[in-house]
Design a protein around this motif. Sequence first.
Motif, PDB file in Angstrom:
ATOM      1  N   ASN A  38     107.797  96.904  82.573  1.00 41.53           N
ATOM      2  CA  ASN A  38     107.552  95.640  83.268  1.00 41.53           C
ATOM      3  C   ASN A  38     106.598  95.813  84.451  1.00 41.53           C
ATOM      4  N   LYS A  39     105.684  96.804  84.345  1.00 43.01           N
ATOM      5  CA  LYS A  39     104.707  97.069  85.393  1.00 43.01           C
ATOM      6  C   LYS A  39     103.318  96.630  84.938  1.00 43.01           C
ATOM      7  N   PRO A  40     102.496  96.136  85.878  1.00 41.70           N
ATOM      8  CA  PRO A  40     101.125  95.785  85.509  1.00 41.70           C
ATOM      9  C   PRO A  40     100.327  97.033  85.146  1.00 41.70           C
ATOM     10  N   VAL A  41      99.504  96.893  84.111  1.00 39.54           N
ATOM     11  CA  VAL A  41      98.635  97.996  83.682  1.00 39.54           C
ATOM     12  C   VAL A  41      97.172  97.580  83.678  1.00 39.54           C
ATOM     13  N   GLY A  42      96.906  96.300  83.911  1.00 39.61           N
ATOM     14  CA  GLY A  42      95.535  95.821  83.941  1.00 39.61           C
ATOM     15  C   GLY A  42      95.472  94.323  84.175  1.00 39.61           C
ATOM     16  N   TYR A  43      94.249  93.833  84.203  1.00 42.16           N
ATOM     17  CA  TYR A  43      94.058  92.386  84.304  1.00 42.16           C
ATOM     18  C   TYR A  43      92.794  91.992  83.555  1.00 42.16           C
ATOM     19  N   VAL A  44      92.711  90.703  83.248  1.00 43.30           N
ATOM     20  CA  VAL A  44      91.566  90.169  82.510  1.00 43.30           C
ATOM     21  C   VAL A  44      91.280  88.757  83.024  1.00 43.30           C
ATOM     22  N   LEU A  45      89.998  88.440  83.132  1.00 42.54           N
ATOM     23  CA  LEU A  45      89.562  87.092  83.502  1.00 42.54           C
ATOM     24  C   LEU A  45      88.895  86.452  82.293  1.00 42.54           C
ATOM     25  N   ILE A  46      89.335  85.258  81.950  1.00 39.37           N
ATOM     26  CA  ILE A  46      88.740  84.501  80.851  1.00 39.37           C
ATOM     27  C   ILE A  46      88.044  83.292  81.458  1.00 39.37           C
ATOM     28  N   ASN A  47      86.780  83.112  81.116  1.00 39.48           N
ATOM     29  CA  ASN A  47      85.959  82.049  81.683  1.00 39.48           C
ATOM     30  C   ASN A  47      85.507  81.102  80.574  1.00 39.48           C
ATOM     31  N   ARG A  48      85.091  79.919  80.983  1.00 38.79           N
ATOM     32  CA  ARG A  48      84.536  78.899  80.087  1.00 38.79           C
ATOM     33  C   ARG A  48      85.582  78.347  79.121  1.00 38.79           C
ATOM     34  N   LEU A  49      86.764  78.073  79.652  1.00 36.00           N
ATOM     35  CA  LEU A  49      87.837  77.527  78.828  1.00 36.00           C
ATOM     36  C   LEU A  49      87.482  76.157  78.274  1.00 36.00           C
ATOM     37  N   GLU A  50      86.644  75.427  78.987  1.00 31.76           N
ATOM     38  CA  GLU A  50      86.288  74.064  78.587  1.00 31.76           C
ATOM     39  C   GLU A  50      84.825  73.969  78.161  1.00 31.76           C
ATOM     40  N   ASP A  51      84.306  75.030  77.602  1.00 33.24           N
ATOM     41  CA  ASP A  51      82.898  75.068  77.215  1.00 33.24           C
ATOM     42  C   ASP A  51      82.623  74.088  76.081  1.00 33.24           C
ATOM     43  N   GLU A  52      81.607  73.259  76.246  1.00 33.16           N
ATOM     44  CA  GLU A  52      81.286  72.248  75.221  1.00 33.16           C
ATOM     45  C   GLU A  52      80.807  72.861  73.915  1.00 33.16           C
ATOM     46  N   ASN A  53      80.407  74.123  73.950  1.00 32.08           N
ATOM     47  CA  ASN A  53      79.947  74.801  72.739  1.00 32.08           C
ATOM     48  C   ASN A  53      81.017  75.705  72.134  1.00 32.08           C
ATOM     49  N   ASP A  54      82.242  75.596  72.648  1.00 34.74           N
ATOM     50  CA  ASP A  54      83.370  76.401  72.139  1.00 34.74           C
ATOM     51  C   ASP A  54      83.083  77.892  72.207  1.00 34.74           C
ATOM     52  N   SER A  55      82.454  78.305  73.294  1.00 36.52           N
ATOM     53  CA  SER A  55      82.084  79.702  73.516  1.00 36.52           C
ATOM     54  C   SER A  55      82.795  80.200  74.774  1.00 36.52           C
ATOM     55  N   MET A  56      83.820  81.011  74.601  1.00 34.46           N
ATOM     56  CA  MET A  56      84.617  81.521  75.717  1.00 34.46           C
ATOM     57  C   MET A  56      84.128  82.911  76.124  1.00 34.46           C
ATOM     58  N   GLU A  57      84.249  83.199  77.397  1.00 24.58           N
ATOM     59  CA  GLU A  57      83.782  84.479  77.938  1.00 24.58           C
ATOM     60  C   GLU A  57      84.948  85.305  78.475  1.00 24.58           C
ATOM     61  N   ILE A  58      84.995  86.573  78.088  1.00 23.08           N
ATOM     62  CA  ILE A  58      85.870  87.524  78.763  1.00 23.08           C
ATOM     63  C   ILE A  58      85.048  88.025  79.943  1.00 23.08           C
ATOM     64  N   LYS A  59      85.365  87.518  81.112  1.00 26.19           N
ATOM     65  CA  LYS A  59      84.531  87.761  82.293  1.00 26.19           C
ATOM     66  C   LYS A  59      84.747  89.146  82.894  1.00 26.19           C
ATOM     67  N   ARG A  60      85.977  89.607  82.895  1.00 30.16           N
ATOM     68  CA  ARG A  60      86.246  90.923  83.480  1.00 30.16           C
ATOM     69  C   ARG A  60      87.508  91.494  82.869  1.00 30.16           C
ATOM     70  N   ILE A  61      87.470  92.802  82.655  1.00 33.21           N
ATOM     71  CA  ILE A  61      88.625  93.567  82.190  1.00 33.21           C
ATOM     72  C   ILE A  61      88.702  94.813  83.055  1.00 33.21           C
ATOM     73  N   ALA A  62      89.886  95.108  83.566  1.00 35.03           N
ATOM     74  CA  ALA A  62      90.085  96.349  84.312  1.00 35.03           C
ATOM     75  C   ALA A  62      91.521  96.814  84.104  1.00 35.03           C
ATOM     76  N   PHE A  63      91.666  98.094  83.834  1.00 37.93           N
ATOM     77  CA  PHE A  63      92.987  98.683  83.615  1.00 37.93           C
ATOM     78  C   PHE A  63      93.226  99.820  84.595  1.00 37.93           C
ATOM     79  N   SER A  64      94.450  99.892  85.087  1.00 39.20           N
ATOM     80  CA  SER A  64      94.856 101.015  85.932  1.00 39.20           C
ATOM     81  C   SER A  64      95.411 102.144  85.073  1.00 39.20           C
TER      82      SER A  64
END
Length: 168
Positions: free
Chosen positions: A62-88
């Motif tokens: 139950n410990k954090p091992v990383g994080y991720v940012l997802i961008n463009r959730l409401e993109d009119e072209n249905d194109s989502m971006e994984i903006k950042r990924i980082a793991f400890s």
Amino acid sequence: MLIDDMILIRKTQETELTYVRKTEKDPTNSPYILQWSLQEHKRALTDNPNILHLLVIERLSNKPVGYVLINRLEDENDSMEIKRIAFSEKGKGYGRKMLHLIKQWAFTDMHANRLWLEVVDHNFRAKSLYESEGFKIEGLQREAIKINNNYQSIYMMSILRKEYQENK
């Protein structure tokens, strides 16, 4: 919340931003990702409905091992971006598991047509992972970003819904 046998992914809480910033600044991550201020992370949590700030948690501890940012959730072209990924925690399969869950959610629940990301050209480990998960190189943007006062070239990579469906 996204969950499998090893990890769960849920929205980041403001109290967890210390972990997020520490992970960003870790020497194994900082050469590859842009650094956000605490305020920028806070804004991503509260002020922008078009971005998701997510924590990756190992289920067993139950410990954090990383994080991720997802961008463009409401993109009119249905194109989502994984903006950042980082793991400890690296080398334990968390990144691959996270990508599986994010792809499934993006293409099934969010009905995205395209999921894309950028990766620094010298981040060979991440680039190899993305390729093994079906992401294709779309191009190289030469010296497009500045990380730690050094210009970095970045590959743009993507996977399409039809490619995801063919390979699942």
